[in-house]
Scaffold this motif. Structure first.
Motif, mmCIF file in Angstrom:
data_model
loop_
_atom_site.group_PDB
_atom_site.id
_atom_site.type_symbol
_atom_site.label_atom_id
_atom_site.label_comp_id
_atom_site.label_asym_id
_atom_site.label_seq_id
_atom_site.Cartn_x
_atom_site.Cartn_y
_atom_site.Cartn_z
ATOM 1 N N GLU A 220 -27.212 25.153 -8.426
ATOM 2 C CA GLU A 220 -27.022 24.655 -9.785
ATOM 3 C C GLU A 220 -25.572 24.810 -10.222
ATOM 4 N N ILE A 221 -25.218 24.002 -11.196
ATOM 5 C CA ILE A 221 -23.871 24.056 -11.770
ATOM 6 C C ILE A 221 -23.933 24.915 -13.026
ATOM 7 N N VAL A 222 -23.016 25.892 -13.114
ATOM 8 C CA VAL A 222 -22.976 26.784 -14.281
ATOM 9 C C VAL A 222 -21.527 26.937 -14.736
ATOM 10 N N ASP A 223 -21.349 27.552 -15.909
ATOM 11 C CA ASP A 223 -19.988 27.806 -16.388
ATOM 12 C C ASP A 223 -19.248 28.689 -15.384
ATOM 13 N N LEU A 224 -17.958 28.456 -15.264
ATOM 14 C CA LEU A 224 -17.145 29.189 -14.286
ATOM 15 C C LEU A 224 -16.551 30.429 -14.955
ATOM 16 N N THR A 225 -16.857 31.593 -14.394
ATOM 17 C CA THR A 225 -16.410 32.858 -14.985
ATOM 18 C C THR A 225 -15.064 33.305 -14.395
ATOM 19 N N THR A 226 -14.492 34.345 -14.987
ATOM 20 C CA THR A 226 -13.238 34.868 -14.430
ATOM 21 C C THR A 226 -13.469 35.446 -13.031
ATOM 22 N N GLU A 227 -14.679 35.999 -12.784
ATOM 23 C CA GLU A 227 -14.993 36.520 -11.440
ATOM 24 C C GLU A 227 -15.018 35.360 -10.429
ATOM 25 N N HIS A 228 -15.627 34.256 -10.820
ATOM 26 C CA HIS A 228 -15.621 33.071 -9.949
ATOM 27 C C HIS A 228 -14.183 32.640 -9.648
ATOM 28 N N ALA A 229 -13.369 32.565 -10.699
ATOM 29 C CA ALA A 229 -11.990 32.074 -10.537
ATOM 30 C C ALA A 229 -11.192 32.995 -9.619
ATOM 31 N N ASP A 230 -11.383 34.320 -9.767
ATOM 32 C CA ASP A 230 -10.665 35.277 -8.912
ATOM 33 C C ASP A 230 -11.066 35.102 -7.446
ATOM 34 N N ASP A 231 -12.318 34.718 -7.209
ATOM 35 C CA ASP A 231 -12.822 34.466 -5.861
ATOM 36 C C ASP A 231 -12.220 33.161 -5.314
ATOM 37 N N ILE A 232 -12.294 32.104 -6.113
ATOM 38 C CA ILE A 232 -11.859 30.766 -5.666
ATOM 39 C C ILE A 232 -10.383 30.762 -5.229
ATOM 40 N N VAL A 233 -9.530 31.498 -5.923
ATOM 41 C CA VAL A 233 -8.100 31.450 -5.574
ATOM 42 C C VAL A 233 -7.777 32.185 -4.268
ATOM 43 N N THR A 234 -8.800 32.740 -3.609
ATOM 44 C CA THR A 234 -8.577 33.354 -2.288
ATOM 45 C C THR A 234 -9.037 32.418 -1.159
ATOM 46 N N TRP A 235 -9.627 31.274 -1.501
ATOM 47 C CA TRP A 235 -10.252 30.439 -0.477
ATOM 48 C C TRP A 235 -9.228 29.734 0.408
ATOM 49 N N PHE B 18 -16.323 23.768 -13.077
ATOM 50 C CA PHE B 18 -17.617 24.451 -13.162
ATOM 51 C C PHE B 18 -17.917 25.093 -11.814
ATOM 52 N N ALA B 19 -18.798 26.097 -11.846
ATOM 53 C CA ALA B 19 -19.173 26.804 -10.612
ATOM 54 C C ALA B 19 -20.467 26.222 -10.054
ATOM 55 N N LEU B 20 -20.536 26.164 -8.724
ATOM 56 C CA LEU B 20 -21.768 25.777 -8.033
ATOM 57 C C LEU B 20 -22.327 27.064 -7.423
ATOM 58 N N VAL B 21 -23.545 27.424 -7.823
ATOM 59 C CA VAL B 21 -24.112 28.699 -7.367
ATOM 60 C C VAL B 21 -25.511 28.470 -6.776
ATOM 61 N N ASP B 22 -25.913 29.407 -5.914
ATOM 62 C CA ASP B 22 -27.336 29.475 -5.569
ATOM 63 C C ASP B 22 -27.846 30.759 -6.194
ATOM 64 N N SER B 23 -29.016 31.220 -5.803
ATOM 65 C CA SER B 23 -29.588 32.374 -6.504
ATOM 66 C C SER B 23 -28.732 33.626 -6.328
ATOM 67 N N GLU B 24 -27.905 33.659 -5.284
ATOM 68 C CA GLU B 24 -27.185 34.894 -4.991
ATOM 69 C C GLU B 24 -25.694 34.864 -5.258
ATOM 70 N N ASP C 61 -14.231 10.928 -12.852
ATOM 71 C CA ASP C 61 -13.785 11.467 -11.561
ATOM 72 C C ASP C 61 -14.419 12.817 -11.300
ATOM 73 N N ILE C 62 -14.833 12.993 -10.063
ATOM 74 C CA ILE C 62 -15.459 14.263 -9.665
ATOM 75 C C ILE C 62 -14.778 14.767 -8.402
ATOM 76 N N GLY C 63 -14.401 16.047 -8.440
ATOM 77 C CA GLY C 63 -13.790 16.664 -7.266
ATOM 78 C C GLY C 63 -14.435 18.014 -7.019
ATOM 79 N N GLY C 64 -13.909 18.726 -6.021
ATOM 80 C CA GLY C 64 -14.424 20.075 -5.795
ATOM 81 C C GLY C 64 -14.498 20.418 -4.333
ATOM 82 N N GLY C 65 -15.099 21.576 -4.072
ATOM 83 C CA GLY C 65 -15.211 22.019 -2.688
ATOM 84 C C GLY C 65 -16.246 23.110 -2.538
ATOM 85 N N LEU C 66 -16.740 23.217 -1.327
ATOM 86 C CA LEU C 66 -17.637 24.323 -0.981
ATOM 87 C C LEU C 66 -16.794 25.536 -0.597
ATOM 88 N N ARG C 67 -17.379 26.702 -0.702
ATOM 89 C CA ARG C 67 -16.761 27.923 -0.172
ATOM 90 C C ARG C 67 -16.443 27.671 1.311
#
Ligand SMILES: CC(C)(COP(=O)(O)OP(=O)(O)OC[C@H]1O[C@@H](n2cnc3c(N)ncnc32)[C@H](O)[C@@H]1OP(=O)(O)O)[C@@H](O)C(=O)NCCC(=O)NCCS
Length: 152
Positions: A2-17, A44-50, A75-81
């Motif tokens: 599901e797509i959810v709001d992107l948190t600061t924890e998500h953002a800190d993770d994404i910038v290491t990818w 926005f963040a794409l998450v599964d249950s975990e 326009d839609i962009g993005g990426g998987l982990r």
């Protein structure tokens, strides 16, 4: 997924990818986490249950500089982990992103811009019903990009 709001924890993770070559051009290292949490940028963040499994962006951040975009499509962009790429998850990831966009933004058309070398991404969007409508070369990296749309 599901797509959810992107948190600061998500953002800190994404910038290491970092993506294995030839996808290194999609690395997000060096970007400011605030870029992803600034609501005006449409991330926005794409998450599964975990966990966080990817991100999506809607609007100008889904565009690639060098093309004369009109405002008839969203326009839609993005990426998987990175470690989750190449495992067949892209179809559900983008399909989930389209469902979210339909409900949230009610566009008439969706648009994606994909580097021509990225056959993996092109296969996924083709299977989701996108058709190529144009092609251009990015002045930033001199690579050809394909612009594809589909009815929302
Ligand atoms: C683009 C993305 C969503 C694709 O999702 P994915 O789950 O990794 O893709 P899949 O594993 O489902 O592969 C899709 C297809 O490409 C094929 N494929 C994979 N690598 C390939 C390659 N190097 N050459 C040709 N085909 C390839 C797969 O076999 C699969 O084919 P199929 O549909 O016939 O089974 C995902 O890789 C991603 O988010 N990557 C981040 C970086 C990126 O490429 N961003 C693109 C922004 S537009």
């Amino acid at each position: 997924m599901e797509i959810v709001d992107l948190t600061t924890e998500h953002a800190d993770d994404i910038v290491t990818w970092r993506y294995p070559e030839p996808y290194g051009c999609y690395d997000l290292t060096g970007m400011e986490p605030q870029h992803f949490t600034d609501l005006t940028n449409g991330f926005f963040a794409l998450v599964d249950s975990e966990r966080l499994i990817g991100y999506r962006c809607y609007g100008a951040e889904g565009q690639v500089p060098g093309f004369a975009y009109d405002d008839r499509a969203l326009d839609i962009g993005g990426g998987l982990r990175p470690e989750l790429t190449g495992q067949g998850l892209g179809h559900e990831a983008i399909s989930t992103a389209l469902d979210f966009a339909r409900a949230r933004f009610a566009p008439s058309q969706f648009r994606v811009t994909v580097a021509e070398f990225n056959v993996r991404a092109l296969k996924v969007v083709d299977a989701l019903g996108f058709s190529a409508v144009d092609k251009f070369e990015s002045p930033a990296n001199e690579r050809p990009y394909v612009v594809l749309t589909r009815t929302a």
